[in-house]
Design a protein around this motif. Structure first.
Motif: not given
Length: 75
Positions: A36-37, A41-44, A59-65
């Motif tokens: 949940e946290a 706090n990060h994904i949403i 988009h997922i790769a950019g988030f990860y980076r």
């Protein structure tokens, strides 16, 4: 029958909320709180505005980076 996420016209934020609801029933309390946290706090904040059928691997790769480099802004 389980529907494919691609066929739903919902935001990634809504998808994550539904995912969290399902996980709450299947994992320990501590694991759920961690999910949940991290989600809230990060994904949403980073991916939540996107429609699920528009989220691509980059988009997922950019988030990860961004996460590992310390900047969570994903456009």
């Amino acid at each position: 029958m389980r529907r494919n996420v691609d066929s739903e016209n919902i935001t990634f934020s809504d998808y994550m909320e539904k995912w969290l609801e399902r996980k709450k029933k299947n994992v320990t309390y501590g694991t759920y709180r961690h999910y949940e946290a991290y989600s809230r706090n990060h994904i949403i904040p980073s991916l939540g505005k996107w429609q699920t059928n528009k989220v691509k691997d980059y988009h997922i790769a950019g988030f990860y980076r961004a996460f590992f480099l310390g900047s969570l802004y994903v456009s």
